[in-house]
Design a protein around this motif. Structure first.
Motif, PDB file in Angstrom:
ATOM      1  N   LEU A 139      46.542 -22.480 124.334  1.00  0.00           N
ATOM      2  CA  LEU A 139      46.118 -23.467 125.328  1.00  0.00           C
ATOM      3  C   LEU A 139      44.636 -23.352 125.655  1.00  0.00           C
ATOM      4  CD1 LEU A 139      49.212 -23.259 127.700  1.00  0.00           C
ATOM      5  CD2 LEU A 139      48.581 -25.206 126.256  1.00  0.00           C
ATOM      6  N   ALA A 140      44.113 -22.128 125.600  1.00  0.00           N
ATOM      7  CA  ALA A 140      42.702 -21.924 125.932  1.00  0.00           C
ATOM      8  C   ALA A 140      41.775 -22.470 124.858  1.00  0.00           C
ATOM      9  CB  ALA A 140      42.430 -20.434 126.142  1.00  0.00           C
ATOM     10  N   THR A 141      42.227 -22.482 123.609  1.00  0.00           N
ATOM     11  CA  THR A 141      41.357 -22.917 122.503  1.00  0.00           C
ATOM     12  C   THR A 141      41.567 -24.374 122.112  1.00  0.00           C
ATOM     13  OG1 THR A 141      42.983 -22.042 120.923  1.00  0.00           O
ATOM     14  CG2 THR A 141      41.149 -20.601 121.543  1.00  0.00           C
ATOM     15  N   ASN A 142      42.570 -25.031 122.696  1.00  0.00           N
ATOM     16  CA  ASN A 142      42.806 -26.437 122.363  1.00  0.00           C
ATOM     17  C   ASN A 142      43.373 -27.143 123.586  1.00  0.00           C
ATOM     18  OD1 ASN A 142      43.490 -28.934 121.325  1.00  0.00           O
ATOM     19  ND2 ASN A 142      44.423 -28.114 119.465  1.00  0.00           N
ATOM     20  N   GLU A 143      42.538 -27.942 124.245  1.00  0.00           N
ATOM     21  CA  GLU A 143      42.953 -28.640 125.463  1.00  0.00           C
ATOM     22  C   GLU A 143      43.365 -30.083 125.198  1.00  0.00           C
ATOM     23  OE1 GLU A 143      39.739 -28.252 128.184  1.00  0.00           O
ATOM     24  OE2 GLU A 143      39.990 -26.083 128.439  1.00  0.00           O
ATOM     25  N   THR A 144      43.510 -30.435 123.927  1.00  0.00           N
ATOM     26  CA  THR A 144      43.909 -31.796 123.570  1.00  0.00           C
ATOM     27  C   THR A 144      45.316 -32.092 124.086  1.00  0.00           C
ATOM     28  OG1 THR A 144      42.600 -31.656 121.556  1.00  0.00           O
ATOM     29  CG2 THR A 144      44.254 -33.399 121.648  1.00  0.00           C
ATOM     30  N   GLU A 145      45.498 -33.315 124.631  1.00  0.00           N
ATOM     31  CA  GLU A 145      46.807 -33.722 125.111  1.00  0.00           C
ATOM     32  C   GLU A 145      47.327 -34.896 124.285  1.00  0.00           C
ATOM     33  OE1 GLU A 145      47.018 -34.493 129.251  1.00  0.00           O
ATOM     34  OE2 GLU A 145      46.663 -32.400 129.830  1.00  0.00           O
ATOM     35  N   THR A 146      48.623 -34.907 124.066  1.00  0.00           N
ATOM     36  CA  THR A 146      49.280 -36.008 123.376  1.00  0.00           C
ATOM     37  C   THR A 146      50.350 -36.571 124.301  1.00  0.00           C
ATOM     38  OG1 THR A 146      48.913 -34.967 121.222  1.00  0.00           O
ATOM     39  CG2 THR A 146      50.598 -36.692 121.334  1.00  0.00           C
ATOM     40  N   PHE A 147      50.113 -37.781 124.782  1.00  0.00           N
ATOM     41  CA  PHE A 147      51.026 -38.439 125.723  1.00  0.00           C
ATOM     42  C   PHE A 147      51.311 -37.542 126.930  1.00  0.00           C
ATOM     43  CE2 PHE A 147      54.967 -40.864 126.861  1.00  0.00           C
ATOM     44  CZ  PHE A 147      54.355 -42.109 126.954  1.00  0.00           C
ATOM     45  N   GLU A 202      39.429 -23.696 114.522  1.00  0.00           N
ATOM     46  CA  GLU A 202      39.935 -23.298 115.834  1.00  0.00           C
ATOM     47  C   GLU A 202      41.095 -24.179 116.291  1.00  0.00           C
ATOM     48  OE1 GLU A 202      37.670 -23.731 119.774  1.00  0.00           O
ATOM     49  OE2 GLU A 202      37.368 -21.618 119.251  1.00  0.00           O
ATOM     50  N   HIS A 203      41.018 -25.481 116.048  1.00  0.00           N
ATOM     51  CA  HIS A 203      42.079 -26.378 116.495  1.00  0.00           C
ATOM     52  C   HIS A 203      43.364 -26.158 115.691  1.00  0.00           C
ATOM     53  CE1 HIS A 203      40.029 -28.745 119.498  1.00  0.00           C
ATOM     54  NE2 HIS A 203      38.992 -28.908 118.691  1.00  0.00           N
ATOM     55  N   ILE A 204      43.216 -25.963 114.395  1.00  0.00           N
ATOM     56  CA  ILE A 204      44.402 -25.682 113.568  1.00  0.00           C
ATOM     57  C   ILE A 204      45.001 -24.340 113.958  1.00  0.00           C
ATOM     58  CG2 ILE A 204      45.200 -25.198 111.225  1.00  0.00           C
ATOM     59  CD1 ILE A 204      43.170 -27.225 110.221  1.00  0.00           C
ATOM     60  N   LEU A 205      44.142 -23.379 114.239  1.00  0.00           N
ATOM     61  CA  LEU A 205      44.602 -22.051 114.634  1.00  0.00           C
ATOM     62  C   LEU A 205      45.395 -22.114 115.932  1.00  0.00           C
ATOM     63  CD1 LEU A 205      44.594 -19.024 114.102  1.00  0.00           C
ATOM     64  CD2 LEU A 205      42.426 -18.883 115.330  1.00  0.00           C
ATOM     65  N   SER A 206      44.901 -22.854 116.918  1.00  0.00           N
ATOM     66  CA  SER A 206      45.619 -22.957 118.189  1.00  0.00           C
ATOM     67  C   SER A 206      46.964 -23.646 118.008  1.00  0.00           C
ATOM     68  CB  SER A 206      44.768 -23.708 119.213  1.00  0.00           C
ATOM     69  OG  SER A 206      44.591 -25.061 118.833  1.00  0.00           O
ATOM     70  N   ALA A 207      46.990 -24.655 117.131  1.00  0.00           N
ATOM     71  CA  ALA A 207      48.254 -25.335 116.859  1.00  0.00           C
ATOM     72  C   ALA A 207      49.250 -24.390 116.199  1.00  0.00           C
ATOM     73  CB  ALA A 207      48.008 -26.554 115.964  1.00  0.00           C
ATOM     74  N   PHE A 208      48.765 -23.594 115.253  1.00  0.00           N
ATOM     75  CA  PHE A 208      49.651 -22.655 114.575  1.00  0.00           C
ATOM     76  C   PHE A 208      50.161 -21.595 115.535  1.00  0.00           C
ATOM     77  CE2 PHE A 208      50.528 -18.754 112.261  1.00  0.00           C
ATOM     78  CZ  PHE A 208      51.492 -19.205 111.351  1.00  0.00           C
ATOM     79  N   LEU A 209      49.287 -21.089 116.415  1.00  0.00           N
ATOM     80  CA  LEU A 209      49.720 -20.085 117.382  1.00  0.00           C
ATOM     81  C   LEU A 209      50.811 -20.642 118.298  1.00  0.00           C
ATOM     82  CD1 LEU A 209      46.357 -18.384 118.405  1.00  0.00           C
ATOM     83  CD2 LEU A 209      48.114 -17.521 116.846  1.00  0.00           C
ATOM     84  N   GLY A 210      50.661 -21.923 118.707  1.00  0.00           N
ATOM     85  CA  GLY A 210      51.707 -22.540 119.508  1.00  0.00           C
ATOM     86  C   GLY A 210      53.014 -22.656 118.737  1.00  0.00           C
ATOM     87  N   PHE A 211      52.915 -23.082 117.474  1.00  0.00           N
ATOM     88  CA  PHE A 211      54.102 -23.211 116.624  1.00  0.00           C
ATOM     89  C   PHE A 211      54.774 -21.857 116.425  1.00  0.00           C
ATOM     90  CE2 PHE A 211      56.296 -23.615 112.542  1.00  0.00           C
ATOM     91  CZ  PHE A 211      56.957 -24.823 112.701  1.00  0.00           C
TER      92      PHE A 211
END
Length: 261
Positions: free
Chosen positions: A54-62, A207-216
């Motif tokens: 969450l700290a490295t990617n603050e993008t929101e989807t809906f 960084e954005h791909i990394l944050s997504a992967f960490l969430g996954f």
């Protein structure tokens, strides 16, 4: 050090092989090990992976942070995979009669003797091998993230790969496969983290791909934690020690992250 993820993945390989060996010799105490493992993973998800994502990617989807969407996706992917190939059969002998919509009929957690289910056991173990590959990839991705993430993900993977090795051997046996086939699948499961970690040496993850992967991956770990410990909570021999080990695992991860911050 570029080879660090591979060296860490070697630890996961060792614990996977250890888990497979214990599956052949363990008595009735595996729930204590799995309880501690579940606690470690819960602590890692709540104290490190999700906050880092969450700290490295603050993008929101809906209206929802994108890493949280991937977190739910990771949870559901493993849940759906389990439902399709019955990964959790390793524990089902501890339950009453029930059925799976996608699997062969069975009674009290065991497949019917007149149903050819050897291939289903191999498919279930194969899913665990694929998951272990993602474990190795997670080690490399976390190492690129830096900070405490690399340390705690390494602890998570190394600790829960013991359960992977244990379950890989147990699943193949429960579906009627011989000991040699079970050992071969454990070896494949042990090699998978090395392969996954090696892949990450070839490129740098954004960084954005990394944050997504960490969430996954956090969703993956949360599902593994609950699917490992909950069967023990419903087994004929639940103990306070299992719960204590889980709490100790969570507290240990809190301590590790706090000291490393």
């Amino acid at each position: 050090m570029m080879a660090a993820p591979v060296l860490i993945a070697t630890g996961a390989t060792v614990t996977t092989l250890l888990g497979g060996w214990v599956a052949q010799h363990v008595g009735d105490r595996r729930h204590l090990v799995l309880g501690l493992t579940a606690g470690l993973m819960l602590g890692i998800v709540g104290f490190d992976l999700l906050p880092e994502a969450l700290a490295t990617n603050e993008t929101e989807t809906f209206g929802v942070p994108f890493p949280l969407l991937l977190f739910i996706a990771g949870f559901l992917v493993l849940h759906i995979t389990e439902r399709c190939v019955a990964i959790h059969r390793a524990h089902e002998e501890e339950y009453g009669p029930h059925s799976h919509p996608f699997s062969a009929p069975h009674h009290h957690g065991r497949a019917s003797s007149d149903t050819p289910v050897h291939g289903l056991g191999i498919a279930a173990a194969g899913a665990l091998v694929g998951h272990s590959f993602l474990d190795g990839f997670a080690i490399g991705a976390a190492a690129q993230a830096g900070g405490t993430t690399g340390t705690v993900v390494a602890i998570a993977v190394i600790s829960h790969d013991f359960a992977d090795g244990f379950n890989t051997y147990t699943i193949t046996q429960m579906y009627g496969n011989d000991r040699r086939r079970g050992i071969a699948l454990v070896v494949a499961d042990a090699a998978a983290p090395l392969a996954g970690a090696s892949v990450t040496l070839a490129f740098t993850i954004s960084e954005h791909i990394l944050s997504a992967f960490l969430g996954f991956f956090a969703g993956f770990l949360l599902y593994l934690a609950t699917s490992d410990i909950l069967p023990e909570a419903h087994s004929p021999h639940p103990t306070r020690a299992t719960l204590l080990f889980t709490i100790v695992g969570v507290a240990f991860m809190w301590l590790v992250i706090g000291l490393a911050s």
